[in-house]
Structure formats: structure tokens, C-alpha cells
Design an enzyme around this catalytic site. Structure first.
Site, mmCIF file in Angstrom:
data_model
loop_
_atom_site.group_PDB
_atom_site.id
_atom_site.type_symbol
_atom_site.label_atom_id
_atom_site.label_comp_id
_atom_site.label_asym_id
_atom_site.label_seq_id
_atom_site.Cartn_x
_atom_site.Cartn_y
_atom_site.Cartn_z
ATOM 1 N N LYS A 5 46.105 -48.636 -22.636
ATOM 2 C CA LYS A 5 46.778 -48.555 -21.151
ATOM 3 C C LYS A 5 45.795 -48.176 -20.231
ATOM 4 O O LYS A 5 45.098 -47.348 -20.180
ATOM 5 C CB LYS A 5 47.713 -47.345 -20.941
ATOM 6 C CG LYS A 5 48.352 -47.333 -19.780
ATOM 7 C CD LYS A 5 49.392 -46.357 -19.518
ATOM 8 C CE LYS A 5 49.191 -45.002 -19.129
ATOM 9 N NZ LYS A 5 50.366 -44.236 -18.929
ATOM 10 N N ASN A 27 59.749 -26.650 -5.601
ATOM 11 C CA ASN A 27 58.549 -27.723 -5.433
ATOM 12 C C ASN A 27 57.854 -27.239 -4.236
ATOM 13 O O ASN A 27 58.412 -26.903 -3.142
ATOM 14 C CB ASN A 27 59.147 -29.106 -4.895
ATOM 15 C CG ASN A 27 57.973 -30.219 -4.981
ATOM 16 O OD1 ASN A 27 57.249 -30.125 -6.136
ATOM 17 N ND2 ASN A 27 57.979 -30.843 -4.110
ATOM 18 N N MET A 79 54.178 -30.855 -18.142
ATOM 19 C CA MET A 79 53.722 -32.382 -18.243
ATOM 20 C C MET A 79 52.752 -32.764 -17.370
ATOM 21 O O MET A 79 52.302 -34.133 -17.503
ATOM 22 C CB MET A 79 55.241 -33.169 -18.183
ATOM 23 C CG MET A 79 55.937 -32.705 -19.068
ATOM 24 S SD MET A 79 55.491 -32.772 -20.827
ATOM 25 C CE MET A 79 55.326 -34.524 -21.063
ATOM 26 N N GLY A 80 52.607 -32.070 -16.152
ATOM 27 C CA GLY A 80 51.545 -32.339 -15.133
ATOM 28 C C GLY A 80 50.411 -32.337 -15.334
ATOM 29 O O GLY A 80 49.541 -33.188 -14.917
ATOM 30 N N LYS A 87 43.412 -29.528 -13.282
ATOM 31 C CA LYS A 87 44.884 -29.465 -13.197
ATOM 32 C C LYS A 87 45.394 -28.246 -13.600
ATOM 33 O O LYS A 87 45.049 -27.869 -14.760
ATOM 34 C CB LYS A 87 45.947 -30.447 -13.240
ATOM 35 C CG LYS A 87 45.457 -31.684 -12.271
ATOM 36 C CD LYS A 87 46.600 -32.553 -12.526
ATOM 37 C CE LYS A 87 46.442 -34.221 -12.128
ATOM 38 N NZ LYS A 87 47.134 -35.477 -12.399
HETATM 39 P P1 NAD Z 1 53.920 -37.538 -7.638
HETATM 40 O O1 NAD Z 1 52.870 -37.691 -6.746
HETATM 41 O O2 NAD Z 1 55.080 -38.519 -7.108
HETATM 42 O O3 NAD Z 1 54.338 -35.869 -7.385
HETATM 43 C C1 NAD Z 1 53.292 -34.904 -7.247
HETATM 44 C C2 NAD Z 1 53.910 -33.520 -7.677
HETATM 45 O O4 NAD Z 1 53.057 -32.369 -7.352
HETATM 46 C C3 NAD Z 1 55.078 -33.262 -6.385
HETATM 47 O O5 NAD Z 1 56.206 -32.502 -6.855
HETATM 48 C C4 NAD Z 1 54.266 -32.487 -5.275
HETATM 49 O O6 NAD Z 1 54.881 -31.480 -4.480
HETATM 50 C C5 NAD Z 1 53.753 -31.728 -6.316
HETATM 51 N N1 NAD Z 1 52.346 -30.962 -5.977
HETATM 52 C C6 NAD Z 1 51.259 -31.679 -5.376
HETATM 53 N N2 NAD Z 1 50.116 -30.876 -4.869
HETATM 54 C C7 NAD Z 1 50.509 -29.694 -5.408
HETATM 55 C C8 NAD Z 1 50.115 -28.271 -5.396
HETATM 56 N N3 NAD Z 1 48.795 -28.106 -4.696
HETATM 57 N N4 NAD Z 1 50.760 -27.241 -5.972
HETATM 58 C C9 NAD Z 1 52.048 -27.392 -6.577
HETATM 59 N N5 NAD Z 1 52.645 -28.664 -6.621
HETATM 60 C C10 NAD Z 1 51.825 -29.624 -5.941
HETATM 61 O O7 NAD Z 1 53.448 -37.411 -8.978
HETATM 62 P P2 NAD Z 1 54.179 -37.795 -10.301
HETATM 63 O O8 NAD Z 1 54.235 -39.312 -10.728
HETATM 64 O O9 NAD Z 1 55.561 -37.158 -10.142
HETATM 65 O O10 NAD Z 1 53.331 -37.306 -11.443
HETATM 66 C C11 NAD Z 1 53.275 -35.666 -11.238
HETATM 67 C C12 NAD Z 1 52.045 -35.283 -12.345
HETATM 68 O O11 NAD Z 1 52.452 -35.766 -13.820
HETATM 69 C C13 NAD Z 1 50.679 -35.757 -11.809
HETATM 70 O O12 NAD Z 1 50.008 -34.679 -12.050
HETATM 71 C C14 NAD Z 1 50.589 -36.751 -13.016
HETATM 72 O O13 NAD Z 1 48.999 -37.232 -13.298
HETATM 73 C C15 NAD Z 1 51.241 -36.010 -14.369
HETATM 74 N N6 NAD Z 1 51.535 -37.006 -15.395
HETATM 75 C C16 NAD Z 1 51.428 -36.779 -16.518
HETATM 76 C C17 NAD Z 1 51.960 -37.456 -17.876
HETATM 77 C C18 NAD Z 1 51.444 -36.984 -19.117
HETATM 78 O O14 NAD Z 1 51.901 -37.754 -19.832
HETATM 79 N N7 NAD Z 1 51.416 -35.756 -19.112
HETATM 80 C C19 NAD Z 1 52.087 -38.917 -17.495
HETATM 81 C C20 NAD Z 1 52.507 -39.259 -16.071
HETATM 82 C C21 NAD Z 1 52.002 -38.344 -15.109
#
Ligand code: NAD
Length: 320
Positions: free
Chosen positions: A66, A158, A218-219, A225
Site C-alpha cells: 500500500k 475532541n 488507533m491513531g 505521535k
Molecule cells: P483527521 O485529520 O481526519 O482527524 C485528525 C484527528 O486528530 C481529529 O480528531 C483532530 O481533532 C485530532 N487532533 C489533531 N491534532 C491534535 C492534537 N494536537 N491533540 C489531540 N487531537 C488532535 O485524521 P483521521 O483520518 O481521522 O486519522 C486519525 C489518526 O489515525 C491519524 O493519526 C492517522 O494517521 C491515524 N490512522 C491510523 C491507522 C492505523 O491503522 N492505525 C489507519 C488510518 C489512520
């Protein structure tokens, strides 16, 4: 080779399909039949990330990569911040098999991973789901979690409160009441917590989380991070999709660096799926799934999409 466009994915792969495909590949990883190759992920500046996740599933027959990343300016242009494409190859000949739109698949496979962890590790009687994060992924996470437990209430926090209507709308779609709360209240009242933010430092603290909680973090999928305090991982029984990624780029990176957790103490969720690990051991234990996102999840759902697309005549044949 086949091209399966992004616009076709929704009709080809359901959340149930994603759950089954990801669970099967986690099990294959635990049996040593499938392996992820090292992740390449580079910072491009201005918050942009780009990289490759790849692997081979000898049991399922999928091999590929990917390619994708995170482009924070996209939301303003009306397209998801995450951009992904999956390329599948024949594992005997190396010939390309398919290029598959990977955006919806990423959301489905990520939500499926968290749901698998909830299904396997949360207490059966969990009723309150806490959501930390309200970005693109959060709605998928909420829907997938609601498939595996009978939640009666959704709590959400959030950092950017203007995004909370996404959680409220998704809860409404599921027929569940939604309350916006602060992190301490979210931790004190939730049975299951999903964190899905791009935060650089912990939003949820150890003291916020009560015994018996299951967390799906998951983030955190990149060095630097962090969503929850490292001390919480020391208190919890920690599970992951893949230990190598968990300690390098996952939520566990901070607890391991601080000497609060050792890699050997982290259990691959696949071990629970194949019955090699009991999972949760009592109702008081905190279980935490560090979902870092592995290439094999992407290949598993993409292979499902190609199979269906070819069968239904919506795959486009191209010569390469
Ligand atoms: P998005 O950009 O749509 O949303 C970002 C989220 O993070 C929002 O809720 C925002 O308010 C919050 N945020 C941003 N800065 C912040 C901070 N300093 N403190 C607290 N919260 C903060 O992104 P998304 O597509 O919803 O993805 C969210 C996360 O999940 C990203 O980090 C992404 O890389 C990760 N992700 C992980 C996987 C996995 O397999 N683990 C897969 C996809 C995405």
C-alpha cells in the site's frame, strides 16, 4: 492487471467483509504464515507523511504494497487527508495483479482491527463507548465498534470541538445517545475507549481510565505521535497487530522508551484469535490494543475487493 476504482469499493467490501479478512490475516500472522515487511514512512514537511506498507500472506495468497500517506491540507479541498492505493502482485511470478483504490479500504480495515480487539478483549457487558477523536476515521470506528457490543451510550471528546458533530451524527445513525464530555469524565464512565487522533502528546491520562476498560488506540502510527499516557500501558495488558510496529511507531513506543513496558510483554492479537493466548484475564484488568496498521490488513481487504470486482464485472482490465 485489474484496476478497481475507489468509487467501486463501497459496494464491494462491507464492514463485515473487512472484519473477516483482517481477522483471518491476524491469525495467519500468529501462525507464521504471513509477514509484514519493514514500513517506509517519510515526513515531507508541512505535516505531510508518505510511505509504503507491504507484506506477503502465504496462506491467503496475497502479496503487495500500500502506497499512501497523510496530507492534512486535503480536507479543505473536500478529499480525505489519507490517500492510499494498494498494488497486488502474484507471489509466484511477481507480475502485477491489481491496483485498488485504498482510501475507503484503509478506513474499513482500521475500524475492523479495533472492532476485532473489542470483540476479543472488552468485557461482554460493556455498555458505554468513549471516542477520543472526531476526524475522518472516527465515524468508521464508531460504526465498527457498535457491531461487536451492545453499546447504550456514546461519549466523545475532541481537541477541536467543532468536529464533534461527526460523532453525534454517527451515534444518531446508530440510534445511540451521544454526549460531549472532557477526557476525565470520558475515562471515568467508558467501558470501551477508542482513540483515533493525530495527537503529538497524550490526551487521555492514566488516572482518567478505570479498571476493566478496554482501549483501542488507533491513531498512533508514526514515531512522535501519542494518544494516551505511557503509564497507562504499564498498568494495562497490551495487545497489538504487530509487536515490531507497536514498539517502533505505535502507542507503545513511549512506554518502551521510558522503560515502563518491554516488547516481550506485548501480545499480538492474532495469538488471541488462534487461541494461543487467553486475552483478557479478569473483569478488573485494563486491556489496550495498540493498532498500528499493518500492510497485510490492506492486502487482505484489497484482495477481497478484487475478487468481488472481477466476479461482478466492475474491475477494469489494463495492460502494463
Ligand atoms: P483527521 O485529520 O481526519 O482527524 C485528525 C484527528 O486528530 C481529529 O480528531 C483532530 O481533532 C485530532 N487532533 C489533531 N491534532 C491534535 C492534537 N494536537 N491533540 C489531540 N487531537 C488532535 O485524521 P483521521 O483520518 O481521522 O486519522 C486519525 C489518526 O489515525 C491519524 O493519526 C492517522 O494517521 C491515524 N490512522 C491510523 C491507522 C492505523 O491503522 N492505525 C489507519 C488510518 C489512520
Amino acid at each position: 492487471m485489474w484496476v478497481v476504482p475507489e468509487r467501486s469499493i463501497a459496494e464491494l467490501v462491507s464492514p463485515d467483509d473487512a472484519f473477516a479478512a483482517v481477522e483471518a490475516v491476524f491469525a495467519a500472522m500468529a501462525r507464521g504464515e504471513a509477514e509484514n515487511f519493514p514500513v517506509v514512512r517519510e515526513a515531507l514537511g508541512a505535516g505531510r507523511q508518505y510511505g509504503f506498507k507491504s507484506g506477503i500472506d502465504r496462506a491467503g495468497g496475497a502479496m503487495g504494497v500500500k502506497s499512501g500517506g497523510y496530507f492534512p491540507g486535503n480536507a479543505e479541498r473536500g478529499i480525505p487527508n489519507h490517500q492510499s492505493t494498494v498494488f497486488l502482485f502474484d507471489s509466484d511470478s511477481g507480475r502485477p495483479v491489481a491496483a485498488v483504490g485504498g482510501n475507503l479500504l484503509t478506513a474499513l480495515r482500521t475500524a475492523a482491527a479495533a472492532a476485532i480487539s473489542i470483540d476479543r478483549l472488552a468485557r461482554r457487558e460493556a455498555r458505554v463507548l468513549g471516542m477520543v477523536g472526531a476526524g475522518h476515521q472516527s465515524a468508521f470506528q464508531l460504526r465498527a465498534a457498535a457491531r461487536v457490543r451492545d453499546f447504550e451510550r456514546i461519549l466523545g471528546w475532541n481537541l477541536h470541538p467543532e468536529m464533534l458533530p461527526r460523532l453525534a451524527a454517527t451515534a444518531e445513525e446508530l440510534g445511540l445517545p451521544f454526549e460531549a464530555v472532557e477526557p476525565d469524565e470520558l475515562g471515568a464512565r467508558s467501558d470501551v475507549i477508542v482513540t483515533v487522533t493525530s495527537a503529538p502528546k497524550a490526551s487521555l491520562l492514566d488516572a482518567h481510565v478505570r479498571p476493566g476498560t478496554h482501549l483501542a488506540c488507533m491513531g498512533t502510527d508514526t514515531r512522535g505521535k501519542q494518544e494516551v499516557e505511557a503509564a497507562l500501558l504499564a498498568r494495562a495488558r497490551v495487545f497489538t497487530d504487530e509487536v515490531a510496529q507497536s514498539v517502533a511507531i505505535g502507542e507503545a513506543q513511549h512506554a518502551v522508551a521510558a522503560g515502563l513496558l518491554r516488547a516481550e510483554e506485548i501480545t499480538p492479537i492474532g495469538a488471541v484469535i488462534i487461541g494461543a493466548h487467553p486475552g483478557r484475564q479478569d473483569d478488573e484488568e485494563i486491556t489496550l490494543f495498540d493498532g498500528t496498521g499493518v500492510g497485510l490488513q490492506d492486502l487482505a481487504v484489497a484482495a477481497r475487493a478484487v475478487e468481488r470486482a472481477v466476479a461482478r464485472g466492475v474491475a477494469v482490465a489494463v495492460e502494463i
